[in-house]
Design a protein around this motif. Sequence first.
Motif, short mmCIF file in Angstrom:
data_model
loop_
_atom_site.label_atom_id
_atom_site.label_comp_id
_atom_site.label_asym_id
_atom_site.label_seq_id
_atom_site.Cartn_x
_atom_site.Cartn_y
_atom_site.Cartn_z
N HIS A 93 -4.96 5.71 -13.30
CA HIS A 93 -4.94 5.36 -11.64
C HIS A 93 -5.11 4.23 -11.06
CE1 HIS A 93 -5.81 9.69 -10.77
NE2 HIS A 93 -6.04 9.89 -12.11
N ILE A 94 -4.74 3.12 -12.24
CA ILE A 94 -4.90 1.70 -11.74
C ILE A 94 -3.52 1.30 -11.39
CG2 ILE A 94 -5.37 -0.65 -12.46
CD1 ILE A 94 -7.57 0.46 -13.88
N GLY A 95 -3.13 0.80 -10.31
CA GLY A 95 -2.02 0.37 -9.67
C GLY A 95 -1.75 -1.10 -10.12
N VAL A 110 -6.81 -2.64 -8.09
CA VAL A 110 -6.47 -1.88 -7.22
C VAL A 110 -5.96 -0.71 -7.42
CG1 VAL A 110 -4.62 -1.93 -5.30
CG2 VAL A 110 -5.57 -4.23 -6.15
N ILE A 111 -6.35 0.47 -6.64
CA ILE A 111 -6.02 1.77 -7.12
C ILE A 111 -4.62 1.90 -6.58
CG2 ILE A 111 -6.59 4.26 -6.83
CD1 ILE A 111 -8.62 2.75 -8.26
N GLY A 112 -3.96 2.56 -7.79
CA GLY A 112 -2.52 3.18 -7.44
C GLY A 112 -2.35 4.74 -6.97
N GLN A 113 -2.71 5.37 -7.75
CA GLN A 113 -2.57 7.06 -7.97
C GLN A 113 -4.11 7.36 -7.44
OE1 GLN A 113 -1.85 9.37 -11.20
NE2 GLN A 113 -2.34 11.23 -10.24
N LEU A 157 -8.34 6.21 -2.91
CA LEU A 157 -7.29 6.12 -2.32
C LEU A 157 -6.22 5.01 -2.72
CD1 LEU A 157 -8.66 6.37 1.51
CD2 LEU A 157 -7.96 8.25 0.21
N PRO A 158 -5.03 5.15 -2.56
CA PRO A 158 -3.99 4.06 -2.83
C PRO A 158 -4.30 2.82 -2.13
CG PRO A 158 -2.78 6.07 -2.75
CD PRO A 158 -4.19 6.46 -2.35
N ARG A 195 0.65 -1.17 -0.03
CA ARG A 195 0.04 -0.06 -0.08
C ARG A 195 0.84 1.40 0.22
NH1 ARG A 195 -4.56 1.45 4.73
NH2 ARG A 195 -5.09 3.74 4.03
N GLN A 196 1.75 1.15 0.94
CA GLN A 196 2.96 2.19 0.81
C GLN A 196 3.64 2.75 -0.51
OE1 GLN A 196 2.45 0.11 3.21
NE2 GLN A 196 1.40 1.46 4.88
N LEU A 197 3.86 1.44 -1.08
CA LEU A 197 4.41 1.47 -2.49
C LEU A 197 3.67 2.29 -3.30
CD1 LEU A 197 6.81 0.74 -4.56
CD2 LEU A 197 5.47 -1.31 -4.77
N LEU A 198 2.10 2.05 -3.29
CA LEU A 198 1.37 2.63 -4.18
C LEU A 198 1.08 4.00 -3.75
CD1 LEU A 198 -1.41 -0.40 -4.31
CD2 LEU A 198 0.28 0.21 -6.09
N GLU A 199 1.27 4.37 -2.71
CA GLU A 199 1.06 5.76 -2.38
C GLU A 199 2.46 6.65 -2.87
OE1 GLU A 199 0.90 5.42 2.08
OE2 GLU A 199 -1.32 5.16 2.10
#
Length: 291
Positions: free
Chosen positions: A154-156, A138-141, A243-244, A38-42
Amino acid sequence: MKLLSYTHQGREGWGALDAGGQGVVDLGRRLPHIAGVRQLLEGDAPAMSQAREAWAGATADHALCDVQLDLPVRQPPRIFCIGVNYAHRNAEYKDGSELPRYPSIFMRVPDSFSAHGEPLLRPAESQQLDYEGEIGIVIGQGGRRIPRETALAHIGGFTCINEGTIRDWVHHAKFNVTQGKNWFRSGAIGPWLVTPDEYPAGLGHLRVRTRVNGETRQDDTTEHLMFDFAYLVHYLSTFAPLLPGDVIATGTPIGAGIRFDPPRFLQPGDVVEVEVTGVGVLRNVIEAEAQ
């Protein structure tokens, strides 16, 4: 990359599947300033660039068979679920209704999902545990009011979802499905999160298939989605800032157990597999939940 969260010898970690697909590269050790997927995506593009650099050519730290996979994003902020999103499913209801103008949406809590390889639990209160194979976004940005034209950026990543349902509890009330959709470990997410760059030719028509004890029960492609990935990201972000790490379960094709005559609900010992193009297979065995 195929990003994953895991536990090894009692220690939580995160990383990526190695190039051979049989080992785990511990990115948490290599990037200690990033606490998890999750923090990576953030961290968006800069953090992802660091992860790819650390992963490229790295030797696996663990054999895949030696780790217990967790949900790809531990404790995702929100899990948005889309109901009746394949056009064939709308017809499956046989109620004469026209195709919907807007998506049907409900929410799930994280602990209603098991990880790959963990059991799905059939509760003592019901004999009607059902499967629903889905493609997970899974949302990235993150963002609010995301235009449809830029929504895919925005897709992670993508994952497999079994959006398991306790059917009789879905019908306990007139206007909601929440109680039938949130039983403890009734569904599953995994085995990992596949980043969009793993689809070099574009997404095309992704296929989702569900098998129960080796028998194919569901098989369809995103060609038949009524609301595509870009629209879902756009629509959801209109009323809720994405949210990421947010997860979107994009809908299930025809063929769920409830639709057979008689219904074919899951029994203890059954093996359910959900396969998504480019991701792989999410596999879980059904167990009766201990009281």
